[in-house]
Write a protein that holds these residues in place. Structure first.
Motif, PDB file in Angstrom:
ATOM      1  N   ASN A  71       0.812  -1.221   0.000  1.00 49.29           N
ATOM      2  CA  ASN A  71       0.000   0.000   0.000  1.00 49.29           C
ATOM      3  C   ASN A  71       0.846   1.272   0.000  1.00 49.29           C
ATOM      4  N   ASP A  72       2.126   1.161   0.384  1.00 49.28           N
ATOM      5  CA  ASP A  72       3.022   2.323   0.296  1.00 49.28           C
ATOM      6  C   ASP A  72       3.927   2.247  -0.940  1.00 49.28           C
ATOM      7  N   ASP A  73       3.433   1.555  -1.982  1.00 49.95           N
ATOM      8  CA  ASP A  73       4.057   1.521  -3.306  1.00 49.95           C
ATOM      9  C   ASP A  73       5.447   0.876  -3.317  1.00 49.95           C
ATOM     10  N   LYS A  74       5.631  -0.147  -2.540  1.00 51.16           N
ATOM     11  CA  LYS A  74       6.873  -0.919  -2.566  1.00 51.16           C
ATOM     12  C   LYS A  74       6.602  -2.284  -3.182  1.00 51.16           C
ATOM     13  N   LEU A  75       7.417  -2.657  -4.171  1.00 56.15           N
ATOM     14  CA  LEU A  75       7.247  -3.938  -4.837  1.00 56.15           C
ATOM     15  C   LEU A  75       7.970  -5.027  -4.056  1.00 56.15           C
ATOM     16  N   VAL A  76       7.209  -6.033  -3.663  1.00 57.01           N
ATOM     17  CA  VAL A  76       7.768  -7.186  -2.959  1.00 57.01           C
ATOM     18  C   VAL A  76       7.650  -8.386  -3.887  1.00 57.01           C
ATOM     19  N   MET A  77       8.796  -8.960  -4.267  1.00 57.67           N
ATOM     20  CA  MET A  77       8.778 -10.056  -5.236  1.00 57.67           C
ATOM     21  C   MET A  77       8.546 -11.400  -4.535  1.00 57.67           C
ATOM     22  N   GLU A  78       7.308 -11.556  -4.120  1.00 57.42           N
ATOM     23  CA  GLU A  78       6.833 -12.827  -3.578  1.00 57.42           C
ATOM     24  C   GLU A  78       5.333 -12.882  -3.806  1.00 57.42           C
ATOM     25  N   PRO A  79       4.747 -14.079  -3.862  1.00 56.87           N
ATOM     26  CA  PRO A  79       3.315 -14.180  -4.162  1.00 56.87           C
ATOM     27  C   PRO A  79       2.451 -13.412  -3.175  1.00 56.87           C
ATOM     28  N   ARG A  80       1.320 -12.939  -3.647  1.00 61.22           N
ATOM     29  CA  ARG A  80       0.344 -12.293  -2.766  1.00 61.22           C
ATOM     30  C   ARG A  80      -0.480 -13.371  -2.086  1.00 61.22           C
ATOM     31  N   ASP A  81      -0.736 -13.190  -0.794  1.00 58.99           N
ATOM     32  CA  ASP A  81      -1.566 -14.123  -0.039  1.00 58.99           C
ATOM     33  C   ASP A  81      -2.972 -13.536   0.084  1.00 58.99           C
ATOM     34  N   PHE A  82      -3.959 -14.225  -0.498  1.00 64.62           N
ATOM     35  CA  PHE A  82      -5.349 -13.788  -0.456  1.00 64.62           C
ATOM     36  C   PHE A  82      -6.117 -14.404   0.713  1.00 64.62           C
ATOM     37  N   ALA A  83      -5.407 -14.926   1.711  1.00 68.61           N
ATOM     38  CA  ALA A  83      -6.065 -15.598   2.834  1.00 68.61           C
ATOM     39  C   ALA A  83      -6.978 -14.661   3.615  1.00 68.61           C
ATOM     40  N   TYR A  84      -6.650 -13.363   3.640  1.00 65.95           N
ATOM     41  CA  TYR A  84      -7.480 -12.395   4.349  1.00 65.95           C
ATOM     42  C   TYR A  84      -8.473 -11.702   3.427  1.00 65.95           C
ATOM     43  N   SER A  85      -8.545 -12.123   2.179  1.00 70.73           N
ATOM     44  CA  SER A  85      -9.473 -11.516   1.232  1.00 70.73           C
ATOM     45  C   SER A  85     -10.805 -12.257   1.246  1.00 70.73           C
ATOM     46  N   ASN A  86     -11.815 -11.647   0.639  1.00 77.68           N
ATOM     47  CA  ASN A  86     -13.130 -12.271   0.569  1.00 77.68           C
ATOM     48  C   ASN A  86     -13.110 -13.498  -0.338  1.00 77.68           C
ATOM     49  N   THR A  87     -14.058 -14.406  -0.090  1.00 76.79           N
ATOM     50  CA  THR A  87     -14.228 -15.607  -0.906  1.00 76.79           C
ATOM     51  C   THR A  87     -15.717 -15.800  -1.182  1.00 76.79           C
ATOM     52  N   PHE A  88     -16.054 -16.114  -2.425  1.00 79.28           N
ATOM     53  CA  PHE A  88     -17.451 -16.337  -2.812  1.00 79.28           C
ATOM     54  C   PHE A  88     -17.431 -17.157  -4.094  1.00 79.28           C
ATOM     55  N   ALA A  89     -17.530 -18.480  -3.975  1.00 83.26           N
ATOM     56  CA  ALA A  89     -17.388 -19.377  -5.120  1.00 83.26           C
ATOM     57  C   ALA A  89     -18.479 -19.129  -6.158  1.00 83.26           C
ATOM     58  N   LEU A  90     -18.163 -19.425  -7.413  1.00 88.89           N
ATOM     59  CA  LEU A  90     -19.064 -19.123  -8.523  1.00 88.89           C
ATOM     60  C   LEU A  90     -20.403 -19.856  -8.374  1.00 88.89           C
ATOM     61  N   GLU A  91     -20.370 -21.104  -7.943  1.00 93.52           N
ATOM     62  CA  GLU A  91     -21.603 -21.878  -7.808  1.00 93.52           C
ATOM     63  C   GLU A  91     -22.530 -21.255  -6.764  1.00 93.52           C
ATOM     64  N   ASP A  92     -21.957 -20.748  -5.668  1.00 93.50           N
ATOM     65  CA  ASP A  92     -22.768 -20.071  -4.652  1.00 93.50           C
ATOM     66  C   ASP A  92     -23.335 -18.764  -5.191  1.00 93.50           C
ATOM     67  N   GLN A  93     -22.563 -18.046  -5.996  1.00 94.87           N
ATOM     68  CA  GLN A  93     -23.073 -16.814  -6.599  1.00 94.87           C
ATOM     69  C   GLN A  93     -24.277 -17.105  -7.489  1.00 94.87           C
ATOM     70  N   HIS A  94     -24.143 -18.115  -8.314  1.00 94.80           N
ATOM     71  CA  HIS A  94     -25.192 -18.512  -9.257  1.00 94.80           C
ATOM     72  C   HIS A  94     -26.457 -18.909  -8.501  1.00 94.80           C
ATOM     73  N   LEU A  95     -26.286 -19.713  -7.458  1.00 88.18           N
ATOM     74  CA  LEU A  95     -27.422 -20.165  -6.646  1.00 88.18           C
ATOM     75  C   LEU A  95     -28.096 -18.990  -5.951  1.00 88.18           C
ATOM     76  N   MET A  96     -27.320 -18.051  -5.439  1.00 80.93           N
ATOM     77  CA  MET A  96     -27.896 -16.916  -4.718  1.00 80.93           C
ATOM     78  C   MET A  96     -28.725 -16.039  -5.639  1.00 80.93           C
ATOM     79  N   LEU A  97     -28.250 -15.786  -6.847  1.00 82.63           N
ATOM     80  CA  LEU A  97     -29.036 -14.984  -7.782  1.00 82.63           C
ATOM     81  C   LEU A  97     -30.343 -15.688  -8.128  1.00 82.63           C
ATOM     82  N   ARG A  98     -30.278 -16.998  -8.308  1.00 81.04           N
ATOM     83  CA  ARG A  98     -31.506 -17.758  -8.562  1.00 81.04           C
ATOM     84  C   ARG A  98     -32.450 -17.683  -7.362  1.00 81.04           C
TER      85      ARG A  98
END
Length: 421
Positions: A235-262
């Motif tokens: 967030n302070d514009d520094k490039l870190v050459m290692e993978p990003r960890d999305f463990a703290y990010s939101n999750t919402f699988a496609l099948e659940d999205q489809h079911l919820m809209l239905r």
């Protein structure tokens, strides 16, 4: 003879294999293969572009009752994609449910809602000049979420509901993939998203309901790291050459999205467990703003150059960079997401002139340099064209598909905020 422990291990392994299995049906593969100019590069690199698609055909009987047949392409709930703004749809539903559950005199989705602050990182909302009366409400937040995917509006619903109730109530309804630990576009330390603001609802200047600050007692971090890419910009514009960890990010699988809209559009066709406690007026309200275009919206008024018809209509129309108007006989009831190179659209498409209806949900990932958070994603050159072309190919297939009974689609013909100019 198998021991109980061995049996348990075999069950767990079997469940893991079933969960991680990629599912593809022939029809979608054939539709994509017919258009190599549009889809060949994506089909040749499934791991790179992380495409997943769900396409549901809808047929009606003589009494207009619908039946659904769903086709899948590269569907795998274990393959992570960032759901971005698609998580706003479940928040709108749970917020409406909470209003209905409280069932208090004077408390409706239109009641004035004032948000205060009581903890680090929290912000107040005591007025809203984009409304007719100058004050915010659940209804206005939902309108802004569905018409233009407003981030702050989502955060206010998140604060009204609370982190723990939002997650637990959705899981209890069978949407097992959902994990929503954060507000959107705030970039707070993760622990601060556990705290939600004090809120008051006022009618004629008198408090009809209030709730104090609340702290979630559960940790919604993914139990294992979700590592993607080769670099990440801090967030302070520094490039870190290692993978990003999305463990703290939101999750919402496609099948659940489809079911919820239905569950929103055809609630009687899904198991009772998956439904939401909404009134008929709630459903009408949702249908209106799931499909309403920015130029049809009176409050707030949107400049059509900044918010074209396609602004949150990715399938068929290609997203916010395209300026053509959507024909009046076509309506798209949907929720999109755009973040970290992921584009997702969860849609129900209706063509009133040709009597066509179908559901289409898809996600694609475009991040050629594999660096996250640098703002360099191929949305315009790859992502939006892919979703536009996918929507058009499925739509053309639907136009040719024979139906025994012509659907009555009048349920989805609505009156919008203001007439088209």
């Amino acid at each position: 003879m198998k021991t109980p422990l061995l049996c348990l291990l075999l069950v767990c392994v079997g469940a893991t294999l079933a969960y991680s299995q990629t599912k593809t049906d022939k029809l979608l593969t054939q539709l994509l293969q017919k258009h190599p100019d549009k889809f060949k590069r994506f089909m040749e690199a499934p791991d790179k572009y992380k495409i997943q698609i769900l396409y549901t055909q809808i047929d009606r009987d003589k009494n207009n009752q619908p039946t659904f047949k769903t086709y899948r392409y590269q569907l795998n709930a274990a393959h992570y994609f960032n759901p971005a703004s698609t998580v706003k749809l479940p928040a709108t539903l749970v917020a409406l449910e909470k209003i209905n559950r409280l069932n208090l005199p004077g408390l409706t989705k239109e009641t004035v809602m004032l948000t205060d602050s009581a903890h680090q990182g929290q912000t107040k909302v005591l007025e809203d000049k984009t409304t007719a009366n100058g004050f915010p409400s659940i209804a206005h937040y939902i309108k802004k979420i569905l018409v233009t995917s407003d981030n702050d509006a989502y955060n206010r619903l998140y604060e009204f509901i609370g982190q723990e109730p939002l997650n637990e109530e959705l899981k209890a309804k069978g949407y097992s993939s959902i994990r929503l630990p954060i507000r959107l576009a705030r970039f707070l330390p993760i622990e601060l998203d556990q705290y939600t603001n004090p809120i008051r609802f006022l009618q004629n200047g008198k408090v009809v309901y209030q709730q104090g600050p609340v702290k979630s007692n559960k940790d919604y971090k993914n139990p294992t790291p979700i590592l993607m890419g080769k670099g990440n910009m801090t967030n302070d514009d520094k490039l870190v050459m290692e993978p990003r960890d999305f463990a703290y990010s939101n999750t919402f699988a496609l099948e659940d999205q489809h079911l919820m809209l239905r569950a929103v559009l055809f609630p009687e066709t899904v198991p009772a467990k998956n439904r939401f406690n909404l009134t008929q007026e709630d459903y009408r309200f949702l249908y209106q703003y799931l499909s309403q275009l920015p130029r049809e919206t009176a409050y707030p008024p949107y400049d059509e150059k900044e918010y074209p018809d396609s602004f949150v209509k990715y399938l068929l129309y290609g997203g916010p960079t395209r300026s053509e108007r959507i024909p009046e006989h076509i309506r798209i009831f949907n929720k999109i997401g755009q973040s970290f190179g992921f584009l997702t659209d969860n849609a129900y498409v209706v063509d009133f002139k040709n009597k066509v209806e179908f559901m289409l949900t898809a996600t694609v990932h475009v991040n050629e340099d594999e660096i996250y958070n640098d703002g360099k994603y191929e949305y315009d050159s790859l992502g939006f064209p892919f979703l536009r072309d996918l929507g058009q190919v499925v739509y053309e297939h639907e136009l040719k598909r024979k139906r025994r009974h012509t659907p009555d689609l009048s349920k989805f013909k609505l009156t919008y905020d203001k007439p088209n100019p």
